[in-house]
Design an enzyme around this catalytic site. Structure first.
Site, PDB file in Angstrom:
ATOM      1  N   ASP A  83      33.543   3.556  78.183  1.00 15.13           N
ATOM      2  CA  ASP A  83      33.692   2.807  79.425  1.00 15.13           C
ATOM      3  C   ASP A  83      35.119   3.021  79.912  1.00 15.13           C
ATOM      4  O   ASP A  83      36.067   2.481  79.344  1.00 15.13           O
ATOM      5  CB  ASP A  83      33.409   1.323  79.163  1.00 15.13           C
ATOM      6  CG  ASP A  83      33.458   0.496  80.427  1.00 15.13           C
ATOM      7  OD1 ASP A  83      33.155  -0.709  80.351  1.00 15.13           O
ATOM      8  OD2 ASP A  83      33.823   1.032  81.490  1.00 15.13           O
ATOM      9  N   GLU A  86      26.246  -4.023  83.786  1.00 13.60           N
ATOM     10  CA  GLU A  86      27.356  -4.363  82.879  1.00 13.60           C
ATOM     11  C   GLU A  86      28.366  -5.217  83.616  1.00 13.60           C
ATOM     12  O   GLU A  86      28.954  -6.154  83.071  1.00 13.60           O
ATOM     13  CB  GLU A  86      28.018  -3.080  82.361  1.00 13.60           C
ATOM     14  CG  GLU A  86      29.125  -3.307  81.352  1.00 13.60           C
ATOM     15  CD  GLU A  86      30.508  -3.454  81.948  1.00 13.60           C
ATOM     16  OE1 GLU A  86      30.664  -3.281  83.179  1.00 13.60           O
ATOM     17  OE2 GLU A  86      31.439  -3.762  81.196  1.00 13.60           O
ATOM     18  N   GLU A  87      28.582  -4.911  84.879  1.00 12.84           N
ATOM     19  CA  GLU A  87      29.608  -5.619  85.662  1.00 12.84           C
ATOM     20  C   GLU A  87      29.231  -7.081  85.923  1.00 12.84           C
ATOM     21  O   GLU A  87      30.079  -7.875  86.318  1.00 12.84           O
ATOM     22  CB  GLU A  87      29.866  -4.893  86.991  1.00 12.84           C
ATOM     23  CG  GLU A  87      30.379  -3.475  86.842  1.00 12.84           C
ATOM     24  CD  GLU A  87      31.812  -3.383  86.344  1.00 12.84           C
ATOM     25  OE1 GLU A  87      32.405  -4.418  86.012  1.00 12.84           O
ATOM     26  OE2 GLU A  87      32.343  -2.265  86.284  1.00 12.84           O
ATOM     27  N   ILE A 109      32.726  20.535  75.214  1.00  8.13           N
ATOM     28  CA  ILE A 109      32.039  19.988  76.386  1.00  8.13           C
ATOM     29  C   ILE A 109      32.786  20.484  77.622  1.00  8.13           C
ATOM     30  O   ILE A 109      33.952  20.134  77.819  1.00  8.13           O
ATOM     31  CB  ILE A 109      32.032  18.443  76.348  1.00  8.13           C
ATOM     32  CG1 ILE A 109      31.301  17.941  75.108  1.00  8.13           C
ATOM     33  CG2 ILE A 109      31.399  17.885  77.638  1.00  8.13           C
ATOM     34  CD1 ILE A 109      29.837  18.345  75.013  1.00  8.13           C
ATOM     35  N   HIS A 141      27.961   2.244  80.556  1.00  4.07           N
ATOM     36  CA  HIS A 141      27.300   1.528  81.654  1.00  4.07           C
ATOM     37  C   HIS A 141      27.330   2.408  82.899  1.00  4.07           C
ATOM     38  O   HIS A 141      28.338   3.047  83.215  1.00  4.07           O
ATOM     39  CB  HIS A 141      27.902   0.149  81.901  1.00  4.07           C
ATOM     40  CG  HIS A 141      29.240   0.070  82.551  1.00  4.07           C
ATOM     41  ND1 HIS A 141      29.417   0.067  83.931  1.00  4.07           N
ATOM     42  CD2 HIS A 141      30.484  -0.033  82.030  1.00  4.07           C
ATOM     43  CE1 HIS A 141      30.689  -0.065  84.217  1.00  4.07           C
ATOM     44  NE2 HIS A 141      31.370  -0.118  83.088  1.00  4.07           N
TER      45      HIS A 141
HETATM   46  N1  DTR Z   1      35.502  -1.189  82.073  1.00  4.71           N
HETATM   47  C1  DTR Z   1      35.703  -2.586  82.409  1.00  4.71           C
HETATM   48  C2  DTR Z   1      35.705  -3.466  81.186  1.00  4.71           C
HETATM   49  C3  DTR Z   1      36.935  -3.284  80.392  1.00  4.71           C
HETATM   50  C4  DTR Z   1      38.158  -3.760  80.665  1.00  4.71           C
HETATM   51  N2  DTR Z   1      39.022  -3.426  79.654  1.00  4.71           N
HETATM   52  C5  DTR Z   1      38.339  -2.747  78.737  1.00  4.71           C
HETATM   53  C6  DTR Z   1      38.746  -2.199  77.540  1.00  4.71           C
HETATM   54  C7  DTR Z   1      37.821  -1.488  76.792  1.00  4.71           C
HETATM   55  C8  DTR Z   1      36.489  -1.367  77.254  1.00  4.71           C
HETATM   56  C9  DTR Z   1      36.086  -1.934  78.465  1.00  4.71           C
HETATM   57  C10 DTR Z   1      37.020  -2.623  79.176  1.00  4.71           C
HETATM   58  C11 DTR Z   1      34.587  -3.034  83.282  1.00  4.71           C
HETATM   59  O1  DTR Z   1      33.459  -2.532  83.146  1.00  4.71           O
HETATM   60  O2  DTR Z   1      34.856  -3.909  84.140  1.00  4.71           O
HETATM   61 ZN    ZN Z   2      34.230  -2.641  85.707  1.00  7.52          ZN
HETATM   62 ZN    ZN Z   3      33.414  -0.522  82.807  1.00 10.00          ZN
END
Ligand code: DTR
Ligand code: ZN
Ligand code: ZN
Length: 317
Positions: free
Chosen positions: A200, A171-172, A44, A125
């Site tokens: 993510d 997602e948030e 990629i 997301h």
């Molecule tokens: N990416 C973050 C959510 C998040 C925080 N720690 C982890 C570990 C593994 C996957 C996701 C996350 C968010 O979207 O806020």
């Molecule tokens: Zn986040």
């Molecule tokens: Zn995230």
């Protein structure tokens, strides 16, 4: 739904073909099918992934500085991805839902072909927080999944499984888009999903290399890839329930994924094996306005993008 893997070795040499069998059982005593050499995933190009990140950065800049749920920057991000996927021959659809009084959207892209009874899903997301352009969280996962989908089209890959790619909204706000998608599935359609791979935050500037410890087949596929390029990995312990894989896991779908770290601090031992800065967060700009294209480690983005392609090819043959 249980994933199991049968590994067949070819008569001519130790070429093993890992076949993802979902639920099925090989009949005892059946003569092994002639081994086929597994198609290798393409590299990629990280430059392509970074070009997507630059576009997402520009979209945020042109739309109030963010790509958050219910804001123009999210819609523009989705349109950018959908245009690329439509042009590449995917069958796309936009799924609408409501969250916090605003309309949200999931983007789902099916690659024509493959056994519709055995679907491998790959997702990220697409929304970010309101405080900034959200390039690592989660432009990085969105762009790498997009480029993997485009590589499927570029190579004309025709796996035995049906490939479905998805980018989630809201997602948030609490995994709202992916929860909605799973809730809308019939039980028959849910049982057709052999696995869901989630990405993510995969380009953190002070990166770690974490593998979700959920489905053992998926976990091993990722860990073996990184071992093959000499990169040690750790089990991801921070993310349970914190990203879109939880929506699928809660519905009994086998899940896995990769992560390079958020606000937790990299230890001295981790810095010794991965490089970077001990005593500093994996991503100091997590959920902050500084989560821009400057907040990406290119090596981590490159390695994880290639790991995604490897695992998609490996689990869909
Ligand atoms: N990416 C973050 C959510 C998040 C925080 N720690 C982890 C570990 C593994 C996957 C996701 C996350 C968010 O979207 O806020
Ligand atoms: Zn986040
Ligand atoms: Zn995230």
């Amino acid at each position: 739904m249980k994933l199991s893997v049968s590994v067949r070795t070819a008569a001519a040499g130790a070429v093993a073909t890992a076949t993802l069998l979902a639920g099925g059982t090989a009949s005892a005593g059946a003569a092994p099918a002639p081994a086929q050499r597994a198609a290798a995933a393409p590299d990629i190009p990280v430059a392509n992934v970074k070009a997507h990140l630059s576009r997402l950065q520009s979209i945020a800049t042109a739309n109030g500085g963010n790509r958050a749920h219910g804001r123009p920057g999210y819609q523009a991000s989705l349109t950018y991805l959908k245009d690329q996927l439509d042009a590449a021959g995917f069958t796309t659809r936009v799924q609408q839902f409501t969250a916090s009084g605003r309309t949200g959207y999931n983007l789902v892209a099916d690659w024509p072909g493959g056994d519709s009874e055995h679907v491998l899903m790959v997702g990220a997301h697409l929304d970010g927080v309101t405080s900034g352009p959200a390039i690592n969280d989660n432009g990085s996962g969105s762009a790498a999944v997009l480029e993997t989908a485009l590589a499927v089209a570029r190579t004309g890959y025709q796996p035995s499984s049906h490939l479905r790619f998805a980018w989630w909204g809201a997602e948030e706000l609490g995994l709202v888009g992916s929860r909605y998608y799973v809730a809308q599935l019939s039980s028959a359609d849910r049982s057709r999903i052999d696995g869901y791979l989630n990405f993510d935050m995969i380009g953190s500037p002070n990166p770690g290399y974490f593998v979700y410890d959920d489905d053992p087949v998926i976990e091993k596929t990722f860990k073996d890839y990184f071992a093959g390029i000499g990169v040690p990995t750790e089990i991801e312990t921070e993310g349970d329930g914190r990203s879109d894989h939880a929506s699928f896991k809660n519905a009994g779908v086998p899940v896995g994924g990769l992560f390079t770290g958020a606000s937790r601090t990299k230890t001295t031992a981790q810095a010794r094996k991965w490089g970077g800065t001990a005593g500093r967060a994996f991503d100091r700009c997590y959920h902050s306005s500084c989560d821009t294209t400057a907040n990406i480690d290119d090596t981590a983005l490159n390695r994880n993008s290639d790991a995604i392609a490897h695992t998609v090819w490996e689990l869909s043959q």
